[in-house]
Design a protein around this motif. Sequence first.
Motif, PDB file in Angstrom:
ATOM      1  N   ASP A 171      -2.974  38.779 -24.054  1.00 19.16           N
ATOM      2  CA  ASP A 171      -3.205  37.537 -23.577  1.00 19.16           C
ATOM      3  C   ASP A 171      -3.895  37.660 -22.119  1.00 19.16           C
ATOM      4  N   SER A 172      -3.784  38.883 -21.363  1.00 22.03           N
ATOM      5  CA  SER A 172      -4.333  38.950 -20.155  1.00 22.03           C
ATOM      6  C   SER A 172      -5.852  39.434 -20.169  1.00 22.03           C
ATOM      7  N   LEU A 173      -6.213  39.773 -21.353  1.00 17.85           N
ATOM      8  CA  LEU A 173      -7.524  40.159 -21.713  1.00 17.85           C
ATOM      9  C   LEU A 173      -8.129  39.286 -22.754  1.00 17.85           C
ATOM     10  N   LYS A 174      -7.563  38.298 -23.035  1.00 24.52           N
ATOM     11  CA  LYS A 174      -8.225  37.566 -24.360  1.00 24.52           C
ATOM     12  C   LYS A 174      -9.721  37.096 -24.304  1.00 24.52           C
ATOM     13  N   ASN A 175     -10.137  36.953 -22.952  1.00 21.48           N
ATOM     14  CA  ASN A 175     -11.663  36.604 -22.943  1.00 21.48           C
ATOM     15  C   ASN A 175     -12.448  37.672 -22.569  1.00 21.48           C
ATOM     16  N   ALA A 176     -11.927  38.788 -22.448  1.00 17.61           N
ATOM     17  CA  ALA A 176     -12.566  40.190 -22.367  1.00 17.61           C
ATOM     18  C   ALA A 176     -13.786  40.489 -23.289  1.00 17.61           C
ATOM     19  N   ARG A 177     -14.977  41.034 -22.922  1.00 18.38           N
ATOM     20  CA  ARG A 177     -16.202  41.137 -23.866  1.00 18.38           C
ATOM     21  C   ARG A 177     -16.543  42.522 -23.389  1.00 18.38           C
ATOM     22  N   VAL A 223     -16.769  51.419 -25.054  1.00 23.92           N
ATOM     23  CA  VAL A 223     -15.502  52.046 -24.826  1.00 23.92           C
ATOM     24  C   VAL A 223     -15.207  52.469 -23.264  1.00 23.92           C
ATOM     25  N   ASP A 224     -16.297  52.599 -22.510  1.00 21.39           N
ATOM     26  CA  ASP A 224     -16.206  52.967 -21.125  1.00 21.39           C
ATOM     27  C   ASP A 224     -15.582  51.681 -20.234  1.00 21.39           C
ATOM     28  N   ALA A 225     -16.204  50.422 -20.813  1.00 21.15           N
ATOM     29  CA  ALA A 225     -15.719  49.231 -20.182  1.00 21.15           C
ATOM     30  C   ALA A 225     -14.284  49.097 -20.585  1.00 21.15           C
ATOM     31  N   ALA A 263     -12.104  51.254 -18.421  1.00 19.25           N
ATOM     32  CA  ALA A 263     -11.993  51.062 -17.114  1.00 19.25           C
ATOM     33  C   ALA A 263     -10.887  49.899 -16.887  1.00 19.25           C
ATOM     34  N   ASP A 264     -10.612  49.089 -17.666  1.00 21.17           N
ATOM     35  CA  ASP A 264      -9.580  48.115 -17.825  1.00 21.17           C
ATOM     36  C   ASP A 264      -8.095  48.674 -17.923  1.00 21.17           C
ATOM     37  N   ILE A 265      -8.109  49.675 -18.850  1.00 26.41           N
ATOM     38  CA  ILE A 265      -6.929  50.349 -19.069  1.00 26.41           C
ATOM     39  C   ILE A 265      -6.416  51.105 -17.708  1.00 26.41           C
ATOM     40  N   ARG A 266      -7.299  51.650 -17.173  1.00 26.04           N
ATOM     41  CA  ARG A 266      -6.988  52.676 -16.098  1.00 26.04           C
ATOM     42  C   ARG A 266      -6.878  51.751 -14.808  1.00 26.04           C
ATOM     43  N   ALA A 267      -7.252  50.493 -14.768  1.00 27.67           N
ATOM     44  CA  ALA A 267      -7.003  49.705 -13.954  1.00 27.67           C
ATOM     45  C   ALA A 267      -5.586  48.747 -13.959  1.00 27.67           C
ATOM     46  N   GLY A 268      -4.847  49.273 -15.012  1.00 28.43           N
ATOM     47  CA  GLY A 268      -3.520  48.593 -15.419  1.00 28.43           C
ATOM     48  C   GLY A 268      -3.855  47.242 -16.101  1.00 28.43           C
TER      49      GLY A 268
END
Length: 422
Positions: free
Chosen positions: A392-398, A338-340, A343-348
């Motif tokens: 789409d911008s995060l489709k490969n995020a893990r 959840v922290d990871a 971090a993405d959400i807070r970075a826009g």
Amino acid sequence: MYRPLADEIRPVSLDEVVGQRHLLGEDGVLRRIIDSGRIPNMVFFGPSGTGKTTVAGIIAGRTRRALHRLNATTASIADIRNIIGDVDTLLAPEGVLLYLDEIQYFNKKQQQSLLEFIENGKITLIASTTENPYFYVYGALLSRSTVFEFKPVPPEEISRAVRRAFTVISGKEELPLVWDEGIVDAVARSCGGDVRKAVNAAELLAASAAMKDGKRHVRPEDVSAVSQRSSMRYDRDGDSHYDVISAFQKSIRGSDPDAAVHYLARLLEAGDLPSVCRRLLVVASEDIGLAHPQAISVVKACVDSALQLGLPEARIPLSEAVLLLATAPKSNSAITAVDAALADIRAGRGGEVPPHLMDSHYPGAEKLGRGRTYQYPHSYPGHYTSQQYLPDSLKNARYYEYGDNKAESAARRYWEELKGKE
């Protein structure tokens, strides 16, 4: 007029000070600074009864500067102005040494009023505080000072002060005072590293000494009554609160049940039931998590029981919860995932929800392309089918990484096998 023994026998030289060997030993940095005679602005940080005021007094005795003492709990800006008024006068030709006790009670404006005179060297400030100065002392003032941490005094050092207290008392009375060495050690152990408490306890023990054979005997059974609960340092609003809570969680995380129960006992003895309950609920998810998913349910039941029971019975379910968590397998995969993501959400890096996942339960949704291509997982073997869920911008995020514990390893194998069949 009565004068407390602790003040009467206060050390007048560094060699008489008990404890603080890391600062005042033969090669201690504070001792070398004092011996040099070049006294900087300093902040003494540490618990009560560890020698802060004593050392400041010794420093004052070694300088020709006029000594002024203020306690921030009662002092005001007017008091500071009065002291500043002595600078460059016959009252303080060499400047002023200001000892400001409990500086954490001065607000920012009061602390700022000292800056100009500290800067030009006309006032040398020695401030003391029982709270962490990096939280409570104004940054500009802190940057112009050197912080020295005074630590609780170990029992073997405190024994020297207790023995001296008994000796001084015995020398002032007509009838000799008699005590066992075991009493000295017991008092030293019971005062929680506070020399003042130990000397006060010695004074009370001497005052209550029993008469026998023309002598006054200090009784061992009186030690616990005089020193009751004094060995514990704890303040719900102070540093000790956060230090004990931190040690409590880290002991559970480190799978040390003995240390975990020790810190639980310290918190309970202070009556801090709310902090224990809140921290246990946090630990169950943060440190045990998916390695033992049922732990949160057991802990919640124990916490509810404890709150309903109240102390002292609350200690029983809370001990059960602590021992369960301390001995359980550990995983922090939930919090790291959840922290990871946060971090993405807070970075826009949010992005739009994929259209096939959007709500389609309203007229016109299909015309907007909402939910058209959504595949219902329960309609597929194993209740799973591959489709994109992230934007789409995060489709490969893990974000989630399986832990190496038994429960998560089994889940990983299950999904690897199922997804591998596609």
